[in-house]
Design an enzyme around this catalytic site. Structure first.
Site, PDB file in Angstrom:
ATOM      1  N   CYS A 127      -8.615  40.785  31.871  1.00  0.00           N
ATOM      2  CA  CYS A 127      -9.477  41.859  31.392  1.00  0.00           C
ATOM      3  C   CYS A 127      -9.899  42.761  32.534  1.00  0.00           C
ATOM      4  O   CYS A 127      -9.570  42.534  33.695  1.00  0.00           O
ATOM      5  CB  CYS A 127     -10.719  41.275  30.717  1.00  0.00           C
ATOM      6  SG  CYS A 127     -10.350  40.112  29.383  1.00  0.00           S
ATOM      7  N   GLY A 141      -6.131  45.609  29.580  1.00  0.00           N
ATOM      8  CA  GLY A 141      -6.362  45.076  28.248  1.00  0.00           C
ATOM      9  C   GLY A 141      -6.419  46.191  27.231  1.00  0.00           C
ATOM     10  O   GLY A 141      -7.104  47.192  27.443  1.00  0.00           O
ATOM     11  N   ASN A 175     -14.369  38.794  33.358  1.00  0.00           N
ATOM     12  CA  ASN A 175     -12.929  38.806  33.605  1.00  0.00           C
ATOM     13  C   ASN A 175     -12.561  37.480  34.247  1.00  0.00           C
ATOM     14  O   ASN A 175     -13.115  37.108  35.276  1.00  0.00           O
ATOM     15  CB  ASN A 175     -12.539  39.961  34.540  1.00  0.00           C
ATOM     16  CG  ASN A 175     -11.067  39.912  34.916  1.00  0.00           C
ATOM     17  OD1 ASN A 175     -10.232  39.435  34.148  1.00  0.00           O
ATOM     18  ND2 ASN A 175     -10.739  40.418  36.085  1.00  0.00           N
ATOM     19  N   GLY A 176     -11.641  36.752  33.619  1.00  0.00           N
ATOM     20  CA  GLY A 176     -11.220  35.469  34.168  1.00  0.00           C
ATOM     21  C   GLY A 176     -11.138  34.408  33.099  1.00  0.00           C
ATOM     22  O   GLY A 176     -11.053  34.704  31.907  1.00  0.00           O
ATOM     23  N   TYR A 182       1.744  42.603  39.662  1.00  0.00           N
ATOM     24  CA  TYR A 182       1.882  43.138  38.315  1.00  0.00           C
ATOM     25  C   TYR A 182       0.646  43.820  37.750  1.00  0.00           C
ATOM     26  O   TYR A 182       0.729  44.931  37.234  1.00  0.00           O
ATOM     27  CB  TYR A 182       2.307  42.009  37.360  1.00  0.00           C
ATOM     28  CG  TYR A 182       2.457  42.456  35.920  1.00  0.00           C
ATOM     29  CD1 TYR A 182       3.589  43.123  35.490  1.00  0.00           C
ATOM     30  CD2 TYR A 182       1.442  42.223  34.986  1.00  0.00           C
ATOM     31  CE1 TYR A 182       3.730  43.543  34.168  1.00  0.00           C
ATOM     32  CE2 TYR A 182       1.570  42.640  33.666  1.00  0.00           C
ATOM     33  CZ  TYR A 182       2.719  43.296  33.263  1.00  0.00           C
ATOM     34  OH  TYR A 182       2.849  43.718  31.979  1.00  0.00           O
TER      35      TYR A 182
END
Length: 467
Positions: free
Chosen positions: A12, A38, A112-113, A252
């Site tokens: 995210c 996202g 996030n995670g 990426y």
């Protein structure tokens, strides 16, 4: 017996502002810059100093935050979130930020995670009477905070964070302050900046550039920042920290114009391409990269070898990333819709195709076929990451081990399956060299090596290694 794991992993983006009259609008632009992290849900919560107000929904930032929706978001502080869902993690209720109201005040969370002990903590909390409204592991923190026996919120948050294991970058907002926390290994990127007297926090620095934010520094592993009308205070909630930033952020996920720990992502990817030219030199006519995250590595490979770089593949920019689509059928259909081979560039040519990773193999097979159908005589595939052999437990959707093509197949077997004339992955040593590192200290390479920076809990292992 522990309850079924749902919504374990999500990659995210988070963004926060404190002390700016246009906090919601800034957050909108920040989230738009983080949309690549996202595409399935987004939300913003604002504070006007007295109450928290939120708007969220399933869809893109531009779809959810219409002019009408933005009218409800007034305040000088805001946090926002973009997400994508994995198995069991979809649905409106899981879209963040999560907003909680109580008699002692409101609380909003953006995360996030992925917590590797989320299931164990949920089991404990439910046995003590907690009722969860979502299947997101983000909600665990809210329950831990409210159940803390400490009188002050700062101590409640520090105590709650100390109980979490895994990867987490959190934004925690009340009516009067914004808290920022990063896990003791710093597995996810998180940066601090300023815009005049306002403070801004974002998953990537590219979100700063669009609104003119001045970068200050990265958030440190185990650090808790507290931002309020008195300014900024930095504290530690974890004494023992070992930095282990996710290498896939460079390969990426992050945008090329972002900087992570002082390293520009485009430069890192370009260096990976140059290193691949050393490890996998070919006699070829054209080098092409798979849009978008592989373009930088392809340019590096072309520069190092002297083989011309050409746009052999064209992306339809209106189709989302195939890797972050939640189902295999959508991934395969997405590949057909999103890429086209340029016959005038590849026909009758020996092509070096540069890509950033091979996860399940279906995308690579389709792209190789596209190039050969367009007349390429040879397709040599070079990958700017080592083989992904193990699941990521920290927030990247590499799913179960059995779905990872490199988990039980050799490079030659993968080559045969994708139909390439040759296949080369960058070495771990070469990847680290491209990042300007002599060793692997400070980086997480768990998906490549199987060596993880944290303990992995049995219920989590059972989910990811199911057969």
């Amino acid at each position: 017996m522990l309850p079924e794991i749902k919504g374990l992993n999500e990659e995210c983006g988070i963004f926060g502002v404190f002390g700016h009259q246009d906090a919601a609008q800034l957050t909108y632009y920040g989230l738009h810059s983080l949309q690549h992290r996202g595409q399935e849900g987004t939300g913003i919560v604002v504070s006007d100093g007295k109450k928290l107000t939120g708007v969220k929904g399933e869809g893109l930032v531009s779809e959810i935050f219409t002019a009408e929706a933005m009218k409800d978001l007034e305040g000088s502080a805001a946090i926002g979130h973009v997400r994508y869902a994995t198995a069991g993690g979809g649905g409106y209720e899981n879209v963040q930020p999560l907003l909680f109201h109580s008699q002692t005040g409101s609380l909003a969370l953006a995360h996030n995670g992925n917590l590797v002990n989320a299931n164990s903590l949920k089991y404990q909390l439910e046995s003590q009477g907690s009722i969860f409204q979502t299947s997101s592991d983000t909600e665990v923190l809210a329950h831990l905070i409210r159940r803390s026996g400490y009188p002050h919120l700062k101590d409640q948050v520090k105590n709650a964070l100390s109980m979490l294991k895994g990867a987490y970058a959190y934004l925690i907002m009340t009516e009067t302050e914004l808290m920022v926390a990063l896990d003791p290994h710093g597995l996810r990127p998180l940066s601090l900046g300023c815009l005049g007297d306002a403070y801004v926090v974002a998953s990537e620095t590219c979100a700063f550039d669009v609104i003119g934010v001045e970068y200050i520094r990265d958030i440190m592993p185990g650090e808790l920042l507290i931002i309020n009308e008195n300014g900024l205070t930095s504290e530690r909630f974890a004494i023992s920290t070992t930095k282990a930033i996710c290498t896939m952020e460079y390969i990426y996920f992050s945008r090329p114009d972002s900087n992570i720990q002082g390293i520009n992502v485009h430069t890192a990817r370009k260096n990976m391409g140059k290193q691949l030219a050393v490890e996998a030199p070919f006699e070829a006519d054209v080098v092409t990269g798979v849009p978008d995250s592989s373009i930088s590595a392809a340019i590096g490979y072309a520069e190092a070898t002297g083989i011309p770089y050409e746009m052999g593949l064209i992306k339809n920019k209106y189709v989302g990333r195939t890797f972050i689509q939640p189902s295999q059928s959508l991934r395969e259909q997405g590949v057909k819709m999103k890429l086209s081979a340029v016959r005038g560039v590849v026909e009758g040519k020996r092509v070096v195709m540069v890509d950033d990773s091979i996860v399940r193999g279906t995308t690579s097979r389709r792209i190789v076929n596209l190039l050969k159908e367009a007349g390429a005589t040879e397709v040599h595939v070079v990958i700017s990451s080592p083989p992904i052999k193990n699941p990521c437990f920290y927030g990247i959707d590499t799913s179960t081990k059995e779905e990872l093509i490199a988990s039980d197949k050799s490079v030659e077997q993968i080559r045969e399956l994708i139909g390439a004339d040759s296949l080369t992955f960058i070495s771990v040593e070469g990847m680290m060299k491209a990042l300007g590192q002599e060793g692997t200290n400070g980086y997480c390479l768990g998906c490549f090596t199987g060596n993880y920076p944290t303990e992995i809990y049995p219920d989590t292992l059972q989910y990811y290694y199911q057969k």
